[in-house]
Design a protein around this motif. Structure first.
Motif, PDB file in Angstrom:
ATOM      1  N   LEU A 179       0.787  -1.231   0.000  1.00 24.25           N
ATOM      2  CA  LEU A 179       0.000   0.000   0.000  1.00 24.25           C
ATOM      3  C   LEU A 179       0.824   1.289   0.000  1.00 24.25           C
ATOM      4  O   LEU A 179       0.498   2.210  -0.768  1.00 24.25           O
ATOM      5  CB  LEU A 179      -0.986  -0.002   1.175  1.00 24.25           C
ATOM      6  CG  LEU A 179      -2.148  -0.989   1.018  1.00 24.25           C
ATOM      7  CD1 LEU A 179      -3.054  -0.953   2.245  1.00 24.25           C
ATOM      8  CD2 LEU A 179      -2.954  -0.676  -0.239  1.00 24.25           C
ATOM      9  N   PRO A 180       1.895   1.397   0.815  1.00 26.00           N
ATOM     10  CA  PRO A 180       2.608   2.686   0.841  1.00 26.00           C
ATOM     11  C   PRO A 180       3.096   3.113  -0.541  1.00 26.00           C
ATOM     12  O   PRO A 180       2.913   4.269  -0.947  1.00 26.00           O
ATOM     13  CB  PRO A 180       3.790   2.417   1.790  1.00 26.00           C
ATOM     14  CG  PRO A 180       3.355   1.257   2.628  1.00 26.00           C
ATOM     15  CD  PRO A 180       2.449   0.434   1.767  1.00 26.00           C
ATOM     16  N   VAL A 181       3.681   2.175  -1.296  1.00 30.08           N
ATOM     17  CA  VAL A 181       4.214   2.498  -2.621  1.00 30.08           C
ATOM     18  C   VAL A 181       3.076   2.911  -3.561  1.00 30.08           C
ATOM     19  O   VAL A 181       3.164   3.908  -4.283  1.00 30.08           O
ATOM     20  CB  VAL A 181       4.954   1.255  -3.185  1.00 30.08           C
ATOM     21  CG1 VAL A 181       5.328   1.456  -4.636  1.00 30.08           C
ATOM     22  CG2 VAL A 181       6.190   0.961  -2.353  1.00 30.08           C
ATOM     23  N   PHE A 182       1.968   2.164  -3.534  1.00 29.07           N
ATOM     24  CA  PHE A 182       0.844   2.473  -4.427  1.00 29.07           C
ATOM     25  C   PHE A 182       0.164   3.775  -4.021  1.00 29.07           C
ATOM     26  O   PHE A 182      -0.291   4.532  -4.871  1.00 29.07           O
ATOM     27  CB  PHE A 182      -0.137   1.290  -4.466  1.00 29.07           C
ATOM     28  CG  PHE A 182       0.303   0.230  -5.449  1.00 29.07           C
ATOM     29  CD1 PHE A 182      -0.243   0.173  -6.720  1.00 29.07           C
ATOM     30  CD2 PHE A 182       1.294  -0.679  -5.116  1.00 29.07           C
ATOM     31  CE1 PHE A 182       0.174  -0.775  -7.638  1.00 29.07           C
ATOM     32  CE2 PHE A 182       1.715  -1.637  -6.021  1.00 29.07           C
ATOM     33  CZ  PHE A 182       1.165  -1.692  -7.285  1.00 29.07           C
ATOM     34  N   ARG A 183       0.118   4.059  -2.709  1.00 28.74           N
ATOM     35  CA  ARG A 183      -0.510   5.318  -2.278  1.00 28.74           C
ATOM     36  C   ARG A 183       0.313   6.523  -2.725  1.00 28.74           C
ATOM     37  O   ARG A 183      -0.223   7.604  -2.936  1.00 28.74           O
ATOM     38  CB  ARG A 183      -0.677   5.329  -0.748  1.00 28.74           C
ATOM     39  CG  ARG A 183      -1.826   4.432  -0.309  1.00 28.74           C
ATOM     40  CD  ARG A 183      -2.353   4.812   1.065  1.00 28.74           C
ATOM     41  NE  ARG A 183      -3.668   4.232   1.276  1.00 28.74           N
ATOM     42  CZ  ARG A 183      -3.941   3.265   2.159  1.00 28.74           C
ATOM     43  NH1 ARG A 183      -2.988   2.782   2.930  1.00 28.74           N
ATOM     44  NH2 ARG A 183      -5.163   2.796   2.281  1.00 28.74           N
ATOM     45  N   LEU A 184       1.634   6.315  -2.879  1.00 22.57           N
ATOM     46  CA  LEU A 184       2.483   7.409  -3.365  1.00 22.57           C
ATOM     47  C   LEU A 184       2.390   7.556  -4.888  1.00 22.57           C
ATOM     48  O   LEU A 184       2.996   8.458  -5.462  1.00 22.57           O
ATOM     49  CB  LEU A 184       3.941   7.147  -2.974  1.00 22.57           C
ATOM     50  CG  LEU A 184       4.295   7.359  -1.494  1.00 22.57           C
ATOM     51  CD1 LEU A 184       5.692   6.842  -1.204  1.00 22.57           C
ATOM     52  CD2 LEU A 184       4.183   8.847  -1.135  1.00 22.57           C
ATOM     53  N   GLY A 185       1.680   6.637  -5.516  1.00 22.17           N
ATOM     54  CA  GLY A 185       1.525   6.703  -6.976  1.00 22.17           C
ATOM     55  C   GLY A 185       2.747   6.207  -7.708  1.00 22.17           C
ATOM     56  O   GLY A 185       2.943   6.521  -8.887  1.00 22.17           O
ATOM     57  N   ILE A 186       3.602   5.433  -7.007  1.00 20.21           N
ATOM     58  CA  ILE A 186       4.805   4.938  -7.692  1.00 20.21           C
ATOM     59  C   ILE A 186       4.782   3.401  -7.794  1.00 20.21           C
ATOM     60  O   ILE A 186       5.813   2.759  -7.900  1.00 20.21           O
ATOM     61  CB  ILE A 186       6.108   5.422  -6.997  1.00 20.21           C
ATOM     62  CG1 ILE A 186       6.071   5.109  -5.495  1.00 20.21           C
ATOM     63  CG2 ILE A 186       6.337   6.898  -7.226  1.00 20.21           C
ATOM     64  CD1 ILE A 186       7.387   5.379  -4.777  1.00 20.21           C
ATOM     65  N   GLY A 187       3.563   2.836  -7.748  1.00 24.72           N
ATOM     66  CA  GLY A 187       3.445   1.395  -7.938  1.00 24.72           C
ATOM     67  C   GLY A 187       3.360   1.075  -9.418  1.00 24.72           C
ATOM     68  O   GLY A 187       3.216   1.959 -10.260  1.00 24.72           O
TER      69      GLY A 187
END
Ligand SMILES: NC(=O)c1ccc[n+]([C@@H]2O[C@H](COP(=O)([O-])OP(=O)(O)OC[C@H]3O[C@@H](n4cnc5c(N)ncnc54)[C@H](OP(=O)(O)O)[C@@H]3O)[C@@H](O)[C@H]2O)c1
Length: 299
Positions: A179-187
Motif C-alpha cells: 500500500l505505501p508504494v501504491f498510495r504514493l503513486g509509484i506502484g
C-alpha cells in the motif's frame, strides 16, 4: 465446537479467532509465547516444538485442530531461513501428529495449512486440486508439509489441507506491504505482469475454513483461492484504480531478483489456481472478482 489452534497469533489466526469466538466456539490456542488480551473463550497453551510439546490437555474434548504455524516466507531466503521455513512447518506438523498418537481420543478433524506454492511456477495452466506438484523450493516444502499432515489419517483423523493463495486483508499478509508504494503513486506491474496471481479475500478464507470445520466434506486438499485468479498486471492496475493513484511504474524482473533473491519466485511465479473442491462443496464466495474484494478492504 472446541478447536485447538496453532499459529493463532498471526494474520489469518487472528481473523479466525474473531469469527470463531463470535460464533460461540471455544479455542485452545497453541503458541510459542504467552498471549494476553484474548477473549474469555480462548485458553492458551505453550507449544514450541521440538523444545516444548503440546500438553495433552490442549486437545481434551477438542472437535478439531487447525494448524497454521509457520515462519513467514516474506524474508530473504538464505540457507538458514529456508531451513526455518521448512522446520517450522514440517517439524511442527510432525510434532502435532505425534502428540495426537499419544492421546486416548484424538480430535476427529485436522485442518492443516498448506499453500498454492504446492503447484510451483506453471504459466497459464489451469490448476485444480488434482494437478501435480511443482518443482521449486516452495513446492517441495508444501509437498513435505502436506505429507506430514496426512499421516494423521492413520489415527482415524480426517485431514483437510488448506492450499491457500495470496490472502488479501488488512493487518497482515501481502496487501499492507504494497500500500505505501501504491498510495504514493509509484506502484506498477511486477516483472512482465503476465504471471497469474491466485488471491482470496480474508473473509472468504475464514468462510471456507468454517465450512471445512462444520460440514462433513470429503477429505483432501482444498484450494483456498477466489474463483477468478488474475494476472499480476491486472492486480496492480486495479489496486491503483481503487486507490485513485497512477500505477504505471513497472518494477523489472531483474530488480526484483536482485532485491529479494530466490524469494522473488513468490512474486514472479505464475499460478492460475481454481478452487474446484470448494465450489463443488457449494461454498458461495463473497468476493469472486478482485475489484470488489479490493474495494471492500480499501474504501
Ligand atoms: N497469509 C497468506 O497469504 C498465506 C498464503 C499461503 C499460505 N499461508 C500459510 O498460512 C499459515 C498462516 O499464515 P499467516 O499469514 O497467518 O502467517 P503469520 O501471520 O506469519 O503467522 C504465523 C504464526 O506462526 C507462528 N510462527 C511464526 N514463526 C514460527 C516459527 N519459527 N516456528 C513455529 N511457529 C512460528 C506464530 O505463532 P506464535 O508466535 O503464536 O507461535 C505466527 O503467529 C502459514 O503457515 C502460512 O504459510 C498464508
Amino acid at each position: 465446537m472446541r478447536i485447538a489452534l496453532s499459529g493463532a497469533t498471526g494474520f489469518l489466526g487472528r481473523h479466525l479467532i474473531d469469527r470463531l469466538c463470535a460464533d460461540g466456539h471455544s479455542i485452545a490456542l497453541l503458541s510459542r509465547r504467552p498471549v494476553t488480551g484474548l477473549p474469555s473463550a480462548v485458553e492458551t497453551y505453550l507449544w514450541n516444538p521440538p523444545k516444548v510439546e503440546a500438553p495433552p490437555q490442549a486437545f481434551d474434548g477438542a472437535d478439531a485442530i487447525i494448524h497454521l504455524a509457520g515462519a513467514t516466507v516474506n524474508q530473504r531466503w538464505t540457507k538458514d531461513s529456508k531451513e526455518l521455513l521448512r522446520s517450522s512447518r514440517i517439524d511442527s506438523t510432525r510434532s502435532l501428529v505425534q502428540s495426537l498418537s499419544t492421546l486416548s481420543r484424538s480430535p476427529p478433524l485436522f485442518l492443516s495449512a498448506s499453500a498454492t506454492g504446492f503447484y510451483g511456477d506453471r504459466g497459464d495452466e489451469v490448476l485444480t486440486e488434482s494437478s501435480s506438484a511443482g518443482d521449486n523450493f516452495l513446492a517441495s516444502l508444501s509437498v513435505d508439509w502436506e505429507k506430514e499432515a496426512t499421516l494423521a489419517r492413520a489415527l482415524g483423523v480426517k485431514v483437510q489441507l488448506l492450499r491457500t493463495g495470496v490472502v488479501l486483508g488488512l493487518g497482515g499478509g501481502a496487501l499492507p506491504s504494497m500500500l505505501p508504494v501504491f498510495r504514493l503513486g509509484i506502484g506498477g506491474k511486477l516483472g512482465s505482469g503476465q504471471q497469474w496471481m491466485s488471491w482470496i479475500h480474508v473473509e472468504d478464507w475464514v468462510g471456507a475454513v468454517l465450512r471445512l470445520l462444520q460440514e462433513d466434506l470429503p477429505s483432501g486438499p482444498y484450494n483456498l483461492t477466489a474463483p477468478e485468479p488474475c494476472r499480476s498486471e491486472e492486480f496492480t492496475r486495479l489496486l491503483g484504480k481503487v486507490l485513485h493513484r497512477p500505477a504505471f511504474l513497472p518494477v523489472p524482473e531483474f530488480a526484483l531478483k536482485l532485491l529479494f533473491g530466490e524469494m522473488s519466485t513468490v512474486i514472479l511465479g505464475s499460478q492460475r489456481v481454481i478452487p474446484e473442491a470448494l465450489l463443488k462443496s457449494g461454498y458461495e464466495f463473497r468476493y469472486r472478482g478482485l475489484e470488489s474484494g479490493l474495494r471492500s478492504l480499501l474504501q
